[in-house]
Structures are given as structure tokens and as C-alpha cells.
Design a protein around this motif. Structure first.
Motif, PDB file in Angstrom:
ATOM      1  N   GLY B  96      19.828   6.223  52.347  1.00 27.95           N
ATOM      2  CA  GLY B  96      21.174   6.568  52.786  1.00 27.95           C
ATOM      3  C   GLY B  96      22.114   5.382  52.751  1.00 27.95           C
ATOM      4  O   GLY B  96      23.335   5.522  52.658  1.00 27.95           O
ATOM      5  N   CYS B  97      21.534   4.225  52.816  1.00 28.66           N
ATOM      6  CA  CYS B  97      22.333   3.008  52.821  1.00 28.66           C
ATOM      7  C   CYS B  97      22.658   2.581  51.399  1.00 28.66           C
ATOM      8  O   CYS B  97      23.760   2.151  51.080  1.00 28.66           O
ATOM      9  CB  CYS B  97      21.482   1.944  53.505  1.00 28.66           C
ATOM     10  SG  CYS B  97      22.342   0.494  53.918  1.00 28.66           S
ATOM     11  N   VAL B  98      21.657   2.721  50.536  1.00 32.09           N
ATOM     12  CA  VAL B  98      21.783   2.155  49.197  1.00 32.09           C
ATOM     13  C   VAL B  98      22.662   3.019  48.298  1.00 32.09           C
ATOM     14  O   VAL B  98      23.459   2.497  47.513  1.00 32.09           O
ATOM     15  CB  VAL B  98      20.372   1.969  48.588  1.00 32.09           C
ATOM     16  CG1 VAL B  98      20.442   1.889  47.085  1.00 32.09           C
ATOM     17  CG2 VAL B  98      19.735   0.724  49.160  1.00 32.09           C
ATOM     18  N   ILE B  99      22.569   4.342  48.413  1.00 30.63           N
ATOM     19  CA  ILE B  99      23.315   5.200  47.484  1.00 30.63           C
ATOM     20  C   ILE B  99      24.824   4.964  47.589  1.00 30.63           C
ATOM     21  O   ILE B  99      25.466   4.669  46.577  1.00 30.63           O
ATOM     22  CB  ILE B  99      22.924   6.677  47.680  1.00 30.63           C
ATOM     23  CG1 ILE B  99      21.502   6.868  47.167  1.00 30.63           C
ATOM     24  CG2 ILE B  99      23.885   7.608  46.937  1.00 30.63           C
ATOM     25  CD1 ILE B  99      20.936   8.240  47.415  1.00 30.63           C
ATOM     26  N   PRO B 100      25.402   5.035  48.787  1.00 35.06           N
ATOM     27  CA  PRO B 100      26.844   4.746  48.833  1.00 35.06           C
ATOM     28  C   PRO B 100      27.186   3.339  48.370  1.00 35.06           C
ATOM     29  O   PRO B 100      28.198   3.128  47.708  1.00 35.06           O
ATOM     30  CB  PRO B 100      27.203   4.926  50.314  1.00 35.06           C
ATOM     31  CG  PRO B 100      25.984   5.293  51.030  1.00 35.06           C
ATOM     32  CD  PRO B 100      24.863   5.422  50.095  1.00 35.06           C
ATOM     33  N   ARG B 101      26.283   2.377  48.682  1.00 40.22           N
ATOM     34  CA  ARG B 101      26.582   1.006  48.261  1.00 40.22           C
ATOM     35  C   ARG B 101      26.522   0.860  46.757  1.00 40.22           C
ATOM     36  O   ARG B 101      27.290   0.101  46.160  1.00 40.22           O
ATOM     37  CB  ARG B 101      25.604   0.043  48.909  1.00 40.22           C
ATOM     38  CG  ARG B 101      26.048  -0.320  50.308  1.00 40.22           C
ATOM     39  CD  ARG B 101      25.104  -1.260  50.961  1.00 40.22           C
ATOM     40  NE  ARG B 101      24.906  -2.468  50.184  1.00 40.22           N
ATOM     41  CZ  ARG B 101      23.875  -3.277  50.366  1.00 40.22           C
ATOM     42  NH1 ARG B 101      22.960  -2.984  51.253  1.00 40.22           N
ATOM     43  NH2 ARG B 101      23.778  -4.371  49.656  1.00 40.22           N
TER      44      ARG B 101
END
Ligand code: HEM
Lengths: 305, 506
Positions: B96-101
């Protein structure tokens, strides 16, 4: 015991003697206050400005640095002789791993010190190296010559040498982290001021940056050491990961340092909390080394005490 | 400290709130910490996966706590639901953290750096000086000096940014960790591992029934086993006799005759620690060894009831070994528990024990029992334990090779011993995935921790005296936001006077 082993021991004792001298020198440097700020002495209408003589600390810490170089050279020779005597890499048991790690600690410190002024860290580093060597020669000493078959692998060289450099860097990082905690505590008590030996130490923020630098170097290397260990385990035991106590603590150490790096970028945690986590990571590294080797029945325990 | 608002009460709002909490940096930190903590018990308590016998002993010795800890999964920590919960939450948070980043980074890679701020002097470390060149000349020189940076040129200003690889490396690292988890899961689901003890001269073929212990992944069946086989033709072991390291092994080596399939020609292979045998997608590892004393049991009339060697399990570094011999064909049935001592010693404290792992002075200490072995109950019994309830002890005896002990029900002869080797045979289809992603993770890590992300601005302004006011400022993502070295470097390349460039403390 033959000539080489005796010579190795002699060099290690000589190195310990030199480290003791360095320790005294660094301790003197620490007790001397660095007062580069001119003192203004009011005298009637005129103000006399007195420039203090160079602090005694400077000279003492320079001596400390030189003697540390000497001690490191002696230790290096001692470690090499031990390897020549055993006819293999000098980290086949706990005694040898300890003397080589002490060398690792000193080398990380000295090499880093060529790039910036680290004299203030000398006392911590020298005491740690001295304690490691003391423990090695008194408690851990063995004359074990041969390696048990599981250790006969070039992975021993790769995996353990990476771990030894990490031992040095983690230790130096724990030193800067502790100093930053001490400084920050004194500062918050005394309204941002420090006195006494703490004036020799860089600012809290700088200490945190330095901690970050060493650990940013050590963490990928530790990752590498763990991967190399896993490849070796796959070769020796048929599984790359088995949650053996040694592996578990290597993992815990890794996770703690990952948490440290996260804390460094998390609002509200990047200061003292991050420093505490760096120290926890180091403790976990020590538990893995001393605790697991001595107290726990682990596949890795053959590295004779 | 970040102050968080209380959770909203509507379902949708609550879900969004939970997701934001889960993917916050603080949560990831706490979960990492939790992962470290929940890993600890498994290194202190014995674990089923590695040491089932010790687990049973532990539970027996702690009748209250043992079963409680057992039911909570403390003897199989790394398969326990609470352990899984921590790492799964961590990985969900990670994704969840990596995809938007990744999205943000992708966009950042394709856009110019943001424009220079209006007032540079409020940034720490700003350098300014008056330059004889014209504004456009200075800006052109700045463009030269900042070659390799991503540049936005504006009227009277230039912003430059570099170090995008830092974020790329960070994303590679975090995504590769997901790959590591997938590799581990593949191994857990489709891999298998078995252990087998093979005596010298005996063979093994790779089917389920031949393993002494077998652990298959959830989705592995008997079908997965390749049809190879081997015979242990010779087992060599040597121990150090030097004072300092007396008794530690210096060599162990198994020579096998290997057949890839029942039809294939046998090949001679040597298996050593660190040098496994590659067997059709699986690997055969030498993991242990021991002694298998050979016995002949006869009944009272002298008829042979049993004539074979029996693997004994070493109990210490000197190979004091224990074993059990069951003779169900005798009437009454006979059972023996025995100690095998390669180098015999007896003292008051330890009783009979071995003092050296090599068979310098071998003997067996036997305890013979008669009665019901309890084999008919249908419950499978370990070959290493003798259930003596319902049996009656005949007596005790010590024998050296060649000796026979006669008792009313018959006799037992200790003829000598073989050696056995234990092998672990393993197949892990996920290990390549794990290795490659672990290496990728390491590369990403090196990138993210060594690349410095910096923004530099150069502004020019005409001064009343015709010269040009040049200002150089910058910020950094790390190091407390200071971009001191890059500012100094840029100013120096632009020909700033030495006095305005601060000395570096790097
Ligand atoms: C398996 C779990 C994880 C591990 C082992 C891990 C490890 C690391 C490491 C070692 C770094 C340092 C690299 C750097 O500073 O760029 C890092 C950075 C970072 N991680 Fe993670 N991480 C994990 C999960 C997460 C999660 C769940 C999040 C989301 C909340 C996250 C967000 C970040 C961010 C934003 C950075 C960059 C910090 C910066 O800008 O300096 N990580 N992580």
C-alpha cells in the motif's frame, strides 16, 4: 603451540598494551575542555581578550590517534600470523572471530577518520576494541587448529569477512548513537548547553548524521552477509533458511536496522528514538554473537568456544 | 509527533482511515519492531521443525506451561498465526505504501523540477556574490556546471535536481522484498524435504515410504518425487586426535552409487558437507552420521530370529549412542535397549559413556526385556523407543564385538558394527526466485542509501552597478536538508570568489 602461534599472541598482547596507552591519551583529551572561544576579562574601561593556550586535549588526542594506528598495525600482524599458523582464514572459532572483529572495529574507525575528524570517538572505539580483545585472550582462547567440515568452504571467507566489517561499523554506529543520546539529554536538561568533556563531541544533530552514515554503509553489507550465509546454508544443509537461532538473530538484527532507517525518515522518531533503535540493533548483533554461540544449542555452535 | 485525527464513524470513512494508518511510515516502523519481537521466542524455545524431540521433553518437564505455550504455537513460532499476521500486515502495508509512491515517482521522472522559490536567502547555506558577467552568461555557465542534472530553465533562474535513482532504488528494494516473500512461499507450498538414515551397503530410493521423516509443502504430493536412488557404498569419517580439538570431525564423506532412474547406469558420486549431490532437481545433503551395531538374536533352541545392524543415535560429541532392538518373532517377544560406546569408559558419575568418537574400544551395554512389545495396537511406534510397560526385564549385560550373552529365553550376539549416514534430500522450487529478488533488493538498497537527492537553484538579478547578483541555494532530502557540498560545488564552478564559499566539514 609453535612459533607462529606464540608470535601471534605476542603481537596481540602488544596491541592491547598500545590500546591501553591510546585509551589513557583519549581519556586525558576528554577530560580537558576545549575552549576555543576567547575569554573576555573586564578590567576597568578596557576589556582584555585572552586567547587560551591550545587545549591540552588536542595534543593528547593526537597521540591517541597515532598510538591507535600502531595498535591496529600490531593487531593486524597478530591476526595474520594466527591465520598463517592455522593455515586458513583467521576466523574459525570465537577467539579468532573476536580478534578479527576487534581489528574490524579499529579499521572502520581509522579509515573513516582519514576523511573527517573523529578524535572525539577514539575513547569509545579503543575501549570497545580492548574489551573485545580482553575477552578473547582470557575467556575465548583456543588453540583449535582445524576446521570442522561444515566450515570448510569459501563461503566462510565471504560470509564472515562481511560480518566482521559489519561488527566494526555497527559498533562505531552504536558509539555515535550513544553519544548523541547523552548529548541530547544533557542539552535538554541544561537549556541547550553542554559543558565539560561533552564540548569535545560534535553537536547532537551531527552525531545523528554520522550514525546515519555508518549505518547506511553497514546495512547493505549486513544484507549481503545474510544472503551469503543463506547461500552457504543451502549448500551445507539443504535449506537456505531454517530459523536456527543464529539465523533468527541475524534476521532480528536486520529488521531492527531497517526499523532504524525507517525511523530516520519518520517525523517525530528521527531523533532519540532512532538512536535507541541503532543501539538495540547493536545489542541484537552482540546477542547473536556471544549469546547464541555460548548459551544456545544452534547448528552454528560448532565454532568452538 | 504526528497528531492523527480520530477515526471517522462511517464505514467508508473508517476503511479509508484504516488504510491510511496501515500504510503510514509510523505503522511500518511499529510492524518492523513487532516482527523483531515475535521472532525472538523461536530462538529461545525449542522448535518442532528443527528439534521435535526436545519440544516433547520440554512439554513433559513443564506440565502447566508446556501445553499452554504449545497451543499458542510457541513451539512452531514461524508457522504460528500471530507470526504470520505480523509479516502479512507488514507486507500489505508495504504494498500500500509502494504503489502510490511508484506512481508519484513515475510522474516525477517525466516532469521538470519545480520552479525556484522566490527568495533564496531564507534557505540555509545560500551563497551570493556580485559577478561581472551578464545574467544570461551566468545562467549559461550554470547550465554547463549542472550537466547531468534535470534542469528547468526560467527567466532569471534555473532549478536543477538530481538523485532520482535514490527513489528508484528505494522502490526496487521494497518491491524486491515482496519477491523474496513470494520465493519463500513457493518453497513452502511446492517444496519438500525428507531425511533418511542409510547404513553402509544399503540403498535408498526416492519414494515417500523410504524416508524416516518427510515434510512436504501444502501442495506437494508423492508425484513430485523424482525416481532416483542410491546405495551408500562407503562412509569415511575422521576425527582430530590433537589435544586442542580432540574429537572434532575433520572429514566426513559418503561414497554413493547413484542411479537417476531404475533403468539408468549407476554412477559413483561423493557427497560431502558443503558438496551436495544434484539429483534430478533435488539435492542430497550429508547431514549426520553414526554407528549401527550388528546383532544376531537366537531363540533357546539356537534358531536365528534377527540378524542385522541397527542404527543408533549419537547422544554426544563422543558418539555415546543409544538404540533399540525389537524382536517380535520371538515368543515371548524380546526387546533390548542399548548403549553403543565407540571408546568405552565407565565412571561413577556418568556411568558407561564414550570418550572418543572413533571406534577404538567399542562395546554395547544391553538391557533385555521380554513380554509384549505392544506393536499390534495399530499405533505406529518409534523405532528408537521401547515401550517397557507390559514387559519384564531379563537382565543387563555388556558385550564387546564377538561376544554372546545367553539368557533363558535365548541369546544375543554382538558381531560388530556398520556406520550409517543421514541424508537430507530437498527440493525447493522457490529458491531461485528468492535469490534473485534478494540480490535485487540489495542493489536497490545500495542505490537508495548511496545516491543523494539534491535540488539546486541559481538565481540572477541585475545590480545597479551593472554587475549581476548571483545566488546559489539548495536543499537535500537527507542530512537534515542541507545541500552544502552541492551548493559549494556549483558556486565554485560558477567562479564565485573563494571568500563566500564556506569551508566544508564533510
Ligand atoms: C518488509 C518491510 C520493510 C523493510 C524491511 C523496509 C526497509 C527499509 C529500508 C532499509 C529503508 C532505507 C532505505 C532508504 O532510506 O531509502 C526503507 C526506506 C523507506 N521505507 Fe521501508 N521497509 C519496509 C516496509 C515499508 C513500508 C510498509 C513502508 C510504508 C509505510 C515503507 C516506506 C519506506 C519509505 C517511505 C522509505 C524512504 C525513507 C526515506 O525517504 O528516506 N517501508 N525501508
Amino acid at each position: 603451540m609453535n612459533g607462529l602461534a606464540e608470535a601471534s599472541n605476542a603481537f596481540i598482547y602488544a596491541s592491547m598494551a598500545a590500546l591501553t596507552v591510546a585509551m589513557v591519551a583519549f581519556a586525558i583529551a576528554f577530560s580537558g575542555k576545549r575552549s576555543a572561544v576567547p575569554v573576555v576579562i573586564p578590567a576597568g574601561d578596557v576589556a582584555l581578550v585572552e586567547r587560551p593556550a591550545p587545549a591540552p586535549g588536542r595534543r593528547a588526542s593526537n597521540i591517541g590517534m597515532s598510538v591507535t594506528w600502531l595498535a591496529t598495525a600490531l593487531l593486524f600482524i597478530g591476526v595474520v600470523l594466527r591465520g598463517l599458523w592455522a593455515d586458513r582464514v583467521p576466523w574459525g572459532n570465537m577467539y579468532e572471530f573476536s580478534i578479527t572483529s576487534a581489528l574490524g572495529i579499529l579499521l572502520v574507525f581509522l579509515i573513516w577518520s582519514t576523511r573527517r575528524d573523529l578524535r572525539w570517538l577514539g575513547l569509545f572505539v579503543v575501549i570497545t576494541a580492548l574489551l573485545t580483545l580482553g575477552l578473547a585472550v582470557t575467556v575465548l582462547y583456543t588453540e583449535a587448529a582445524q576446521l570442522v567440515p561444515a566450515l570448510k568452504s569459501y563461503w566462510l571467507i565471504i560470509h564472515v569477512s562481511a560480518a566482521i566489517v559489519c561488527a566494526g561499523a555497527f559498533t562505531v554506529g552504536a558509539g555515535t548513537a550513544s553519544l548523541s543520546l547523552i548529548r541530547s539529554r544533557v542539552e535538554s536538561k541544561n537549556g541547550g548547553q553542554v559543558s565539560g568533556w561533552l564540548t569535545n563531541v560534535p553537536s547532537t544533530e551531527r552525531l545523528r548524521t554520522l550514525t546515519n552514515r555508518v549505518l547506511a554503509f553497514a546495512f547493505p553489507l549486513w544484507t549481503f552477509a545474510v544472503i551469503a550465509g543463506a547461500i552457504w546454508a543451502e549448500n551445507a544443509w539443504g535449506r537456505y533458511w531454517g530459523w536456527d537461532p543464529k539465523e533468527t538473530w541475524a534476521f532480528i538484527t536486520w529488521v531492527l536496522y531497517a526499523a532504524y532507517l525507517h525511523a530516520r525518515s519518520t517525523a517525530g522518531w528521527r531523533g532519540n528514538v532512532a538512536s535507541w533503535i541503532a543501539i538495540l540493533g547493536w545489542i541484537s548483533f552482540l546477542i547473536n554473537y556471544f549469546g547464541v554461540n555460548i548459551f544456545v544449542n544452534s547448528l552454528h555452535s560448532y565454532a568452538g568456544v | 509527533m504526528v497528531i492523527t485525527a480520530p477515526p471517522p464513524l462511517s464505514t467508508g470513512g473508517f476503511l479509508r482511515w484504516s488504510w491510511r494508518q496501515l500504510t503510514s511510515m509510523r505503522t511500518s516502523l511499529i510492524l518492523l519492531f513487532a516482527l523483531a519481537v515475535v521472532s525472538i521466542p523461536g530462538s529461545i524455545l525449542p522448535q518442532r521443525g528443527t528439534n521435535p524431540i526436545l519440544v516433547d521433553e520440554w512439554i513433559e518437564e513443564a506440565p502447566t506451561w508446556g501445553p499452554i505455550l504449545d497451543s499458542l504455537g510457541f513451539f512452531d513460532v514461524y508457522a504460528a498465526p500471530w507470526f504470520a499476521a505480523v509479516y502479512l500486515l507488514l507486507f500489505i502495508s508495504l504494498i500500500g505504501c509502494v504503489i502510490p509512491r511508484a506512481g508519484v515517482h513515475w510522474a516525477a521522472l517525466r516532469t521538470q523540477p519545480p520552479p525556484a522559490p522566490r527568495y533564496l536567502t531564507r534557505f540555509p547555506g545560500t551563497i551570493e556574490w556580485a559577478d561581472p558577467r551578464s545574467e544570461s552568461e551566468v545562467l549559461a555557465a550554470a547550465g554547463e556546471a549542472l550537466k547531468g542534472w534535470r534542469i528547468r530553465a526560467e527567466d532569471g533562474a534555473l532549478s536543477a535536481e538530481r538523485g532520482y535513482l535514490k527513489e528508484t532504488g528505494n522502490l526496487i528494494f521494497h518491491i524486491a522484498l515482496v519477491g523474496v516473500l513470494i520465493g519463500v512461499a513457493l518453497g513452502g507450498l511446492f517444496g519438500w524435504r525428507g531425511n533418511v538414515i542409510v547404513r553402509e551397503g544399503n540403498g535408498f530410493s526416492n519414494t515417500l515410504t523410504q524416508f524416516d521423516a518427510w515434510g512436504g509443502g501444502r501442495l506437494t504430493g508423492d508425484m513430485a518425487l523424482a525416481p532416483f536412488s542410491f546405495t551408500l557404498t562407503d562412509f569415511r569419517v575422521e576425527f582430530s586426535r590433537e589435544e586442542a580439538q580432540r574429537g572434532s570431525p575433520t572429514l566426513f564423506q559418503a561414497e554413493v552409487s547413484y542411479q537417476e532412474s531404475p533403468q539408468a547406469a549407476p554412477v559413483r558420486e561423493v557427497v560431502e558437507v558443503n558438496y551436495p549431490l544434484e539429483a534430478d532437481g533435488a539435492k542430497v545433503f550429508l547431514v549426520g552420521h553414526g554407528y549401527a551395531p550388528h546383532f544376531i538374536v537366537r531363540d533357546a533352541s539356537g534358531a536365528v530370529l534377527f540378524d542385522d545392524s541397527v542404527p543408533f543415535l549419537p547422544q554426544d560429541g563422543s558418539f555415546t549412542s543409544t538404540g533399540v532392538l525389537k524382536v517380535p518373532d520371538a515368543s515371548p517377544q524380546l526387546g533390548f535397549t542399548a548403549l553403543f560406546l565407540p571408546t568405552t569408559a565407565v565412571d561413577d558419575i556418568r556411568g558407561p559413556h564414550s570418550t572418543f568418537p572413533e571406534a577404538d574400544d567399542p562395546s554395547v551395554f544391553l538391557s533385555a526385556w521380554k513380554g509384549d512389545l505392544g506393536l499390534d495396537g495399530g499405533v505406529p511406534q518409534s523405532v528408537y523407543t521401547l515401550k517397557t510397560e507390559g514387559m519384564e526385564q531379563i537382565g543387563l549385560e555388556a558385550l564387546v564385538p564377538g561376544q554372546t550373552w545367553e539368557f533363558p529365553e535365548g541369546s544375543i550376539e554382538f558381531t560388530g558394527f556398520d556406520r550409517w549416514a543421514s541424508f537430507q534430500i530437498a527440493h525447493d522450487p522457490g529458491k531461485e526466485v528468492t535469490l534473485i529478488t534478494a540480490i535485487l533488493a540489495m542493489i536497490g538498497l545500495i542505490l537508495t542509501l548511496s545516491v543523494r537527492r539534491r535540488r539546486i537553484w541559481v538565481k540572477v538579478e541585475k545590480l545597479p552597478d551593472g554587475r549581476t547578483l548571483v545566488q546559489v541555494a539548495g536543499i537535500a532530502r537527507e542530512d537534515g536538508g542541507h545541500a552544502t557540498p552541492e551548493i559549494a560545488y556549483t558556486a565554485r564552478s560558477l567562479g564565485a570568489p573563494a571568500e563566500v564559499i564556506p569551508e566544508e566539514d564533510e
